[in-house]
Design a protein around this motif. Structure first.
Motif, PDB file in Angstrom:
ATOM      1  N   GLN A   1       0.995  -1.322   0.052  1.00 31.30           N
ATOM      2  CA  GLN A   1      -0.110   0.053  -0.024  1.00 31.30           C
ATOM      3  C   GLN A   1       0.870   1.227   0.060  1.00 31.30           C
ATOM      4  O   GLN A   1       0.818   2.060  -0.776  1.00 31.30           O
ATOM      5  CB  GLN A   1      -0.806   0.026   1.151  1.00 31.30           C
ATOM      6  N   GLU A   2       1.935   1.270   0.809  1.00 30.16           N
ATOM      7  CA  GLU A   2       2.839   2.430   1.049  1.00 30.16           C
ATOM      8  C   GLU A   2       3.506   2.555  -0.239  1.00 30.16           C
ATOM      9  O   GLU A   2       3.951   3.751  -0.888  1.00 30.16           O
ATOM     10  CB  GLU A   2       3.584   2.459   2.293  1.00 30.16           C
ATOM     11  N   THR A   3       4.048   1.406  -1.074  1.00 32.14           N
ATOM     12  CA  THR A   3       4.856   1.572  -2.193  1.00 32.14           C
ATOM     13  C   THR A   3       3.950   2.231  -3.210  1.00 32.14           C
ATOM     14  O   THR A   3       4.633   3.093  -3.839  1.00 32.14           O
ATOM     15  CB  THR A   3       5.328   0.049  -2.376  1.00 32.14           C
ATOM     16  N   LEU A   4       2.892   1.605  -3.495  1.00 30.11           N
ATOM     17  CA  LEU A   4       2.148   2.219  -4.687  1.00 30.11           C
ATOM     18  C   LEU A   4       1.899   3.736  -4.558  1.00 30.11           C
ATOM     19  O   LEU A   4       1.701   4.411  -5.279  1.00 30.11           O
ATOM     20  CB  LEU A   4       0.870   1.239  -4.708  1.00 30.11           C
ATOM     21  N   THR A   5       1.419   3.947  -3.301  1.00 31.19           N
ATOM     22  CA  THR A   5       1.049   5.245  -2.739  1.00 31.19           C
ATOM     23  C   THR A   5       2.159   6.319  -3.119  1.00 31.19           C
ATOM     24  O   THR A   5       2.237   7.512  -3.948  1.00 31.19           O
ATOM     25  CB  THR A   5       0.548   5.463  -1.425  1.00 31.19           C
ATOM     26  N   ASN A   6       3.405   6.008  -2.661  1.00 31.69           N
ATOM     27  CA  ASN A   6       4.512   6.621  -3.046  1.00 31.69           C
ATOM     28  C   ASN A   6       5.111   6.656  -4.606  1.00 31.69           C
ATOM     29  O   ASN A   6       5.402   7.622  -5.189  1.00 31.69           O
ATOM     30  CB  ASN A   6       5.747   6.191  -2.171  1.00 31.69           C
ATOM     31  N   ALA A   7       4.761   5.717  -5.172  1.00 31.64           N
ATOM     32  CA  ALA A   7       5.122   5.683  -6.616  1.00 31.64           C
ATOM     33  C   ALA A   7       4.045   6.634  -7.356  1.00 31.64           C
ATOM     34  O   ALA A   7       4.504   7.234  -8.535  1.00 31.64           O
ATOM     35  CB  ALA A   7       4.943   3.936  -7.122  1.00 31.64           C
ATOM     36  N   ALA A   8       2.829   6.577  -6.904  1.00 29.89           N
ATOM     37  CA  ALA A   8       1.872   7.541  -7.624  1.00 29.89           C
ATOM     38  C   ALA A   8       2.394   8.923  -7.381  1.00 29.89           C
ATOM     39  O   ALA A   8       2.218   9.666  -8.177  1.00 29.89           O
ATOM     40  CB  ALA A   8       0.735   7.219  -6.985  1.00 29.89           C
ATOM     41  N   LYS A   9       2.918   9.205  -6.329  1.00 30.26           N
ATOM     42  CA  LYS A   9       3.154  10.603  -5.874  1.00 30.26           C
ATOM     43  C   LYS A   9       4.614  11.336  -6.448  1.00 30.26           C
ATOM     44  O   LYS A   9       4.693  12.339  -6.926  1.00 30.26           O
ATOM     45  CB  LYS A   9       3.241  10.844  -4.392  1.00 30.26           C
ATOM     46  N   TYR A  10       5.437  10.085  -6.427  1.00 28.62           N
ATOM     47  CA  TYR A  10       6.991  10.766  -6.904  1.00 28.62           C
ATOM     48  C   TYR A  10       7.478   9.817  -7.999  1.00 28.62           C
ATOM     49  O   TYR A  10       8.601  10.568  -8.635  1.00 28.62           O
ATOM     50  CB  TYR A  10       7.949  10.397  -5.515  1.00 28.62           C
ATOM     51  N   ALA A  11       6.994   8.796  -8.470  1.00 32.83           N
ATOM     52  CA  ALA A  11       7.847   8.128  -9.331  1.00 32.83           C
ATOM     53  C   ALA A  11       7.560   8.453 -10.901  1.00 32.83           C
ATOM     54  O   ALA A  11       8.647   8.378 -11.591  1.00 32.83           O
ATOM     55  CB  ALA A  11       7.353   6.456  -9.131  1.00 32.83           C
ATOM     56  N   HIS A  12       6.470   9.079 -11.251  1.00 37.45           N
ATOM     57  CA  HIS A  12       6.236   9.447 -12.701  1.00 37.45           C
ATOM     58  C   HIS A  12       6.205   8.189 -13.477  1.00 37.45           C
ATOM     59  O   HIS A  12       7.014   8.273 -14.749  1.00 37.45           O
ATOM     60  CB  HIS A  12       6.969  10.669 -12.915  1.00 37.45           C
ATOM     61  N   ALA A  13       5.772   7.071 -13.041  1.00 38.22           N
ATOM     62  CA  ALA A  13       5.859   5.695 -13.803  1.00 38.22           C
ATOM     63  C   ALA A  13       4.760   5.694 -14.453  1.00 38.22           C
ATOM     64  O   ALA A  13       3.492   6.267 -14.520  1.00 38.22           O
ATOM     65  CB  ALA A  13       5.950   4.510 -12.790  1.00 38.22           C
ATOM     66  N   SER A  14       5.015   4.648 -15.498  1.00 33.38           N
ATOM     67  CA  SER A  14       3.770   4.342 -16.571  1.00 33.38           C
ATOM     68  C   SER A  14       3.589   2.917 -16.116  1.00 33.38           C
ATOM     69  O   SER A  14       2.562   2.322 -16.838  1.00 33.38           O
ATOM     70  CB  SER A  14       4.350   4.595 -18.123  1.00 33.38           C
ATOM     71  N   ARG A  15       4.560   2.048 -15.638  1.00 32.31           N
ATOM     72  CA  ARG A  15       4.321   0.585 -15.410  1.00 32.31           C
ATOM     73  C   ARG A  15       4.884   0.010 -14.352  1.00 32.31           C
ATOM     74  O   ARG A  15       5.649   0.701 -13.726  1.00 32.31           O
ATOM     75  CB  ARG A  15       5.174  -0.119 -16.719  1.00 32.31           C
ATOM     76  N   ILE A  16       3.979  -0.631 -13.528  1.00 31.65           N
ATOM     77  CA  ILE A  16       4.328  -1.405 -12.311  1.00 31.65           C
ATOM     78  C   ILE A  16       4.191  -2.839 -12.416  1.00 31.65           C
ATOM     79  O   ILE A  16       3.390  -3.367 -13.036  1.00 31.65           O
ATOM     80  CB  ILE A  16       3.262  -0.859 -11.181  1.00 31.65           C
ATOM     81  N   HIS A  17       5.361  -3.598 -11.669  1.00 27.23           N
ATOM     82  CA  HIS A  17       5.127  -4.856 -11.616  1.00 27.23           C
ATOM     83  C   HIS A  17       5.025  -5.367 -10.296  1.00 27.23           C
ATOM     84  O   HIS A  17       5.726  -4.764  -9.284  1.00 27.23           O
ATOM     85  CB  HIS A  17       6.555  -5.373 -12.014  1.00 27.23           C
TER      86      HIS A  17
END
Length: 474
Positions: free
Chosen positions: A351-367
Motif C-alpha cells: 500500500q505504501e509503495t504504490l502510494t509513493n510511486a503515484a506521488k513521486y515516481a512518474h511511472a507508467s508501468r508497475i510490476h
C-alpha cells in the motif's frame, strides 16, 4: 629518574647503531672493491691465456702455410691476428687503469713481441723477406709471469675481502651484544608502561562491552516496543473499524431509511421539503461512503474476506486505474494462508509503495510479484519511474521507509529498496512463513446494516478505495 635513564639508553643505542652502520657500510664498500679487483684479475688472466693461445695459433698457421701454401691458413691467421690486437688493446687499457707500472712494462715487451710475430706472419704470407725471428720462449715466459702475477693479485684481493668480512662480522656481533643489553633495559621499562596501558585497555574494553550490552538491550527493547505499537495500532484500527461499522453504520442506515420514508410521505404534498430531504439522502450516502473509505483504510475488508492475493490484485488495480498505469502481475493462482500478521505487513508495504510511486515516481508501468516456497514468502514491486535517489536511502527522516523496515524486520524478514537499472525503483520483501497447526478462519467482510432488525446487504458494488499511506521518499 627512570625517564632520564630511558632517554640516555635510547641515545646510546642510536649512537652505537649509527656508528656500526657506518663501519659496516665502509667494510661493504671495501669488500665490493676487493671483489671487483679479484674479478678483473681473473679476467686479465683469462685474456692472457687467450693471448698466448692466439699467438701460438699465429705461429702454427704460419708454419703450416710454409709447408703447404693454402688460403685457409691465411684466413685463420688473419682471424687470430685480429683477436691478438683486440686482446692487446684491452690489456693495455686494463694495466693503465690499475696503475701497475711493473706489469705495464712487462706487457709492453709482450706487445712488441706479439707485433713482431704478426709482422713475420704477414711477411710470410706476402712472400717478402722475413725479419729475424725473436725467441718465442721469452714471449711465453713473459705471458706466464703476467698470468701468475694476475692470479696472485686476485688471490690477494680475495684474502683481503675475507679479512674484511671477518672484521665486519666481529663488528656486527659486538654491536648486537651492546644493543641487546640496551634494548633489554629499554624493553624492561617499556614492559612496565605496556602493563599499565594493558590494564587501562582492559578496563576500557570492559566498559565498552557493558555499553554495547546496554545498547543492544535498549535496541531490542525499542524494537519490541515498535512492534508492540504497530500491533496496538492495528488492533485499535480493527476495533475502531468495527465500532464505525456496527454503530455509525447502523445510525446512518437507519437515518437514511427514516429520511427516505418521510420524503415518500411528503413527496406529493410538500415538493420543496421533499427536495430538501433528497439532498439530505445524498449527504447520508456521502457519509456512508466516507465511513466505508475510513474502514477500508484502517482494516481492508478485501484482505480479511478474500485473502492476500486478491487484496494485492485489487490494491494494484485500483492504483493503476487512478494513475493510468500498466500493471504486470506475477501472483499465485490460488490464495495463500500466511497468518494475519504477515498478510497485514505485506499488504501495508504494498500500500505504501504504490502510494509513493503515484506521488513521486512518474511511472507508467508497475510490476507486482508474490512468490512462496516452503520456508518464506517474497513480495517484489518495481516501477519504471525516475527512481529513488541514493541520498534518500541514507536519510533518517524517511519515516515511511523506517516503518516498512521495522514492520518487516519485526517478523524476522528482510527489506531491500534500490534504484533499478536503467531507471525506476525496486522494493523486495522476504519474510519467513508462519507454521501453524490450525490457521484461523478469515474474518467476514463488514456489511452495512440495512435495518436494525438484522437486514444486511453486501457492499460488493463499491470496491474498496486505496488509501494514502505514509511517505517514504520524503
Amino acid at each position: 629518574m627512570r625517564r632520564y635513564s630511558l632517554l640516555v639508553a635510547m641515545t646510546v643505542a642510536i649512537v652505537i647503531t649509527v656508528g656500526g652502520l657506518v663501519i659496516l657500510e665502509s667494510g661493504r664498500m671495501r669488500i665490493a672493491s676487493e671483489y671487483e679487483t679479484a674479478l678483473d684479475a681473473k679476467g686479465a688472466t683469462a685474456q692472457l691465456s687467450a693471448l698466448a693461445a692466439d699467438i701460438a695459433t699465429l705461429t702454427a698457421e704460419e708454419r703450416a702455410y710454409a709447408l703447404a701454401p693454402d688460403a685457409a691458413y691465411k684466413e685463420r691467421f688473419d682471424a687470430a691476428q685480429q683477436r691478438v690486437k683486440r686482446t692487446l688493446a684491452a690489456m693495455d687499457t686494463y694495466y693503465r687503469r690499475i696503475g701497475d707500472d711493473t706489469a705495464l712494462a712487462s706487457f709492453a715487451q709482450i706487445s712488441a713481441a706479439a707485433d713482431d710475430e704478426i709482422q713475420r706472419g704477414a711477411a710470410r704470407f706476402g712472400a717478402t723477406a722475413l725479419p729475424p725471428r725473436e725467441n718465442l720462449a721469452t714471449l711465453d715466459a713473459a705471458l706466464s709471469l703476467l698470468r701468475l702475477n694476475e692470479e696472485q693479485r686476485a688471490q690477494h684481493a680475495l684474502d683481503a675481502s675475507r679479512a674484511d668480512q671477518r672484521i665486519s662480522t666481529l663488528c656486527v656481533g659486538a654491536l648486537c651484544a651492546l644493543n641487546i643489553v640496551l634494548f633489554v633495559l629499554l624493553f624492561r621499562n617499556l614492559g612496565i608502561q605496556l602493563d599499565k596501558q594493558d590494564r587501562v585497555q582492559k578496563k576500557l574494553i570492559t566498559q565498552q562491552e557493558e555499553l554495547d550490552r546496554l545498547v543492544s538491550e535498549r535496541t531490542r527493547q525499542l524494537e519490541a516496543l515498535a512492534w508492540h505499537l504497530q500491533s496496538v495500532s492495528e488492533n485499535e484500527k480493527t476495533e475502531l473499524a468495527r465500532e464505525l461499522h456496527d454503530e455509525l453504520g447502523s445510525i446512518l442506515t437507519a437515518s437514511k431509511m427514516d429520511v427516505a420514508w418521510v420524503r415518500g410521505k411528503l413527496k406529493e404534498r410538500e415538493p420543496a421539503m421533499a427536495d430538501k430531504l433528497a439532498r439530505a439522502l445524498g449527504s447520508l450516502d456521502q457519509g456512508i461512503a466516507l465511513k466505508r473509505r475510513i474502514i477500508e483504510d484502517m482494516r481492508p475488508t478485501v484482505l480479511a474476506s478474500f485473502g492476500l492475493v486478491i487484496a494485492l490484485r485489487s490494491l494494484a488495480d485500483e492504483a493503476a486505474r487512478r494513475n493510468g498505469w500498466d500493471i504486470e502481475f506475477d501472483l499465485p493462482d490460488d490464495d495463500v494462508k500466511l497468518g494475519e500478521a504477515i498478510e497485514i505487513a505485506l499488504f501495508r508495504v504494498a500500500q505504501e509503495t504504490l502510494t509513493n510511486a503515484a506521488k513521486y515516481a512518474h511511472a507508467s508501468r508497475i510490476h507486482v510479484a508474490l512468490s512462496l516456497d516452503g520456508e518464506s514468502v517474497s513480495l517484489h514491486i518495481a516501477d519504471n519511474g525516475i527512481g529513488i535517489q541514493p541520498g534518500d536511502l541514507q536519510r533518517t527522516q524517511t519515516h515511511g521507509l523506517v516503518g516498512m523496515r521495522q514492520r518487516v524486520s519485526a517478523r524476522g524478514g528482510r527489506f531491500e529498496i534500490e534504484r533499478a537499472i536503467p531507471h525506476g525503483t525496486s522494493i523486495r520483501v522476504s519474510m519467513p512463513r508462519e507454521r501453524l497447526s490450525a490457521l484461523p478462519e478469515p474474518a467476514t467482510a463488514y456489511d452495512d446494516a440495512d435495518t436494525k432488525s438484522g437486514m444486511r446487504r453486501h457492499e460488493n458494488a463499491n470496491r474498496p478505495t486505496v488509501s494514502d499511506s505514509t511517505l517514504f521518499y520524503d
